[in-house]
Design a protein around this motif. Structure first.
Motif, PDB file in Angstrom:
ATOM      1  N   LYS A 119      35.650  51.202  37.798  1.00 46.08           N
ATOM      2  CA  LYS A 119      36.667  50.217  38.193  1.00 46.08           C
ATOM      3  C   LYS A 119      36.401  48.861  37.547  1.00 46.08           C
ATOM      4  CE  LYS A 119      37.790  52.405  42.610  1.00 46.08           C
ATOM      5  NZ  LYS A 119      37.880  52.253  44.078  1.00 46.08           N
ATOM      6  N   LYS A 160      37.580  48.875  33.983  1.00 48.03           N
ATOM      7  CA  LYS A 160      39.022  48.688  33.811  1.00 48.03           C
ATOM      8  C   LYS A 160      39.362  47.210  33.696  1.00 48.03           C
ATOM      9  CE  LYS A 160      42.041  50.867  36.205  1.00 48.03           C
ATOM     10  NZ  LYS A 160      42.771  51.409  37.377  1.00 48.03           N
ATOM     11  N   ASP A 200      38.223  45.928  30.385  1.00 43.24           N
ATOM     12  CA  ASP A 200      39.167  46.320  29.336  1.00 43.24           C
ATOM     13  C   ASP A 200      40.313  45.321  29.238  1.00 43.24           C
ATOM     14  OD1 ASP A 200      37.854  48.518  28.378  1.00 43.24           O
ATOM     15  OD2 ASP A 200      38.969  49.971  29.574  1.00 43.24           O
ATOM     16  N   ARG A 201      40.793  44.871  30.377  1.00 39.73           N
ATOM     17  CA  ARG A 201      41.871  43.874  30.368  1.00 39.73           C
ATOM     18  C   ARG A 201      41.405  42.571  29.732  1.00 39.73           C
ATOM     19  NH1 ARG A 201      43.179  43.656  36.535  1.00 39.73           N
ATOM     20  NH2 ARG A 201      44.116  41.698  35.871  1.00 39.73           N
ATOM     21  N   GLU A 214      42.069  43.741  42.097  1.00 41.49           N
ATOM     22  CA  GLU A 214      41.200  44.504  41.205  1.00 41.49           C
ATOM     23  C   GLU A 214      40.254  43.573  40.437  1.00 41.49           C
ATOM     24  OE1 GLU A 214      42.087  48.303  38.430  1.00 41.49           O
ATOM     25  OE2 GLU A 214      42.950  46.422  37.669  1.00 41.49           O
ATOM     26  N   ASP A 225      29.823  54.173  31.422  1.00 42.06           N
ATOM     27  CA  ASP A 225      31.044  54.945  31.249  1.00 42.06           C
ATOM     28  C   ASP A 225      30.923  55.911  30.077  1.00 42.06           C
ATOM     29  OD1 ASP A 225      32.282  53.824  33.374  1.00 42.06           O
ATOM     30  OD2 ASP A 225      33.418  52.365  32.226  1.00 42.06           O
TER      31      ASP A 225
END
Length: 469
Positions: free
Chosen positions: A284, A287, A290-291, A386, A463
């Motif tokens: 999580k 993610k 990544d943004r 998030e 990951d």
């Protein structure tokens, strides 16, 4: 002397001095009752721990200094005390008395002329005031002082302030409220290990102590000089290594305060944060990373792999809520300097990992409030659960190692964390080999920015291993 009489004398400077002397005598009696001696040489050995607490006081001073003039006024101090009292830091004590605060502030204005008195306290004078407040609160369990409130539930602070009092009593062995140069010389000749103290307490330094020039050093003068001695090592290190100039960044104290506030918030919410649980959340967190990488790539207009400072302003406009916040370019530049761990400068810019550091620093500064609130990347966290959860995981992971929230941790502290967790995942990740990834400047300690930089690598590595399996 009765409690009632002592309370009445708080209204005058001479009465306040009497209380300080009485408190010193009580501290002396406590040492004797515990069969302990006031030993300055032993206190020198604890300078790193004391310096850590003083750094926290500097951060609090910066937070209280609302107008940014380097001093805190009676109004700023009263507001800070009210916040502490509402936070439950003065349970069982009387309400705040502005006149008492004013009197304490006045007596803490060491090394001020008549013309400059009343303008507020600089950092060293603020430490003096905290030390005075600490011993007065120890003397009178009903009295509300700033230094006393800070001691509530904070063992590190209490130990450091006790060390300050003990250091003073190494020279004023009668607890009479002052000592002379002869008493200092007596300590130096009587101590079997006095040579260890001479670098700190040399003949030349007596002039630093005797600020008033009357041949006597009182408790306030001693604490004023002592705060400088404790910090001298930091100043020497800064001179030797230009890379350590990050420590001089005006936001550094605020980052430290933000970590303290985050630690307190986690403890209040009784959240059991451990590194193994955060490892389970790596997908999580990735993610969100990544943004952040996508934004970095978008504004890396020359495809150099770095965002220059000028490009960073454009990126910040996208991260922040459009149209609601005026961007503070000075704040952004200061966070940029904190995040520039390879010291490439504004022209070379921040790589992806440093940009993640930038976002994490901005988040905790916004959490701490004050001038940084909603000015940097923390704004996005209010409407983005998030993102907020990922940033809180980073802060929580850091505080599992720096358990005191002092702004750094050592390899021993990381080793202790691994031992206390006792779980395979954390033990595999927090290996001795990882220390090289953490300690970027080879200083022997790891600060928050360095930790986030390495953490971003670990999240990706974790990951990748999952994908291979």
């Amino acid at each position: 002397m009765s409690t009632l009489v002592r309370q009445e004398t708080y209204s005058t400077a001479s009465g306040l001095k009497e209380h300080i002397i009485h408190a010193l005598k009580l501290a002396k009696s406590d040492l004797e009752a515990n069969h302990q001696k006031a030993n300055f040489v032993r206190i020198i050995m604890r300078f790193p721990q004391i310096r850590s607490v003083f750094d926290r006081l500097k951060a609090i001073h910066a937070k209280c200094d609302v107008n940014g003039d380097g001093k805190i006024s009676i109004e700023e101090l009263t507001g800070a005390m009210a916040e502490l009292m509402n936070d439950g830091r003065a349970e069982g004590r009387a309400s705040i008395k502005p006149e008492f605060i004013k009197r304490t502030l006045s007596i803490s204005e060491v090394d001020e002329t008549e013309e400059t008195k009343g303008e507020g306290l600089d950092v060293k004078q603020f430490i003096v005031m905290c030390a005075i407040g600490f011993i007065l609160a120890e003397e009178n369990k009903e009295l509300s002082t700033f230094g006393g409130m800070l001691a509530s539930g904070d063992d590190s602070y209490r130990r450091a302030m006790t060390d300050v009092v003990t250091a003073y009593l190494s020279f004023d062995r009668e607890g009479k409220g002052y000592f002379t140069s002869d008493e200092f010389q007596g300590f130096m000749s009587a101590s079997k290990r006095a040579d260890a103290a001479r670098n700190v307490f040399s003949d030349e330094r007596f002039a630093e102590l005797d600020v008033s020039g009357d041949g006597q050093v009182d408790f306030e003068e001693f604490v004023y000089a002592f705060s400088k001695w404790v910090s001298d090592e930091d100043e020497e290190e800064d001179d030797e290594d230009p890379y350590l100039s990050r420590k001089a960044n005006p936001l550094t104290p605020r980052v430290l305060l933000a970590l303290q506030l985050s630690k307190t918030k986690l403890e209040k919410n009784k959240k059991d944060v451990n590194f193994t649980r955060i490892i389970m959340r790596f997908p999580k967190i990735h993610k969100v990373f990544d943004r952040i990488r996508s934004i970095h790539a978008k504004y890396d207009t020359d495809n150099s792999g770095n965002i220059e400072l000028s490009e960073l302003y454009d990126a910040m406009n996208e991260i922040m809520t459009a149209g609601e916040t005026v961007m503070d370019k000075e704040q952004i530049e200061n966070i940029f300097m904190l995040s520039d761990l390879d010291h490439q400068g504004a022209q070379e810019g921040l790589d992806v990992k440093e940009f993640i550091v930038f976002c994490a620093v901005g988040f905790i500064l916004a959490e701490a409030g004050g001038k940084s609130a909603k000015l940097i990347t923390g704004e996005v966290s209010e409407s983005d659960k998030e993102y907020r959860d990922a940033m809180m995981d980073i802060v929580g992971a850091y505080l599992t190692i720096d358990k005191e929230g002092k702004g750094y941790f050592t390899s021993d502290e990381m080793h202790n964390t691994v031992q206390s967790v006792g779980k395979k995942d954390a033990g595999t990740l927090l290996t001795p080999e990882r220390w090289r990834e953490l300690d970027i400047d080879h200083s022997g300690i790891v600060d928050f920015e360095e930790f986030v930089h390495a953490f971003s690598l670990w999240v990706t590595a974790g990951d990748d291993e999952d994908d291979d399996e």
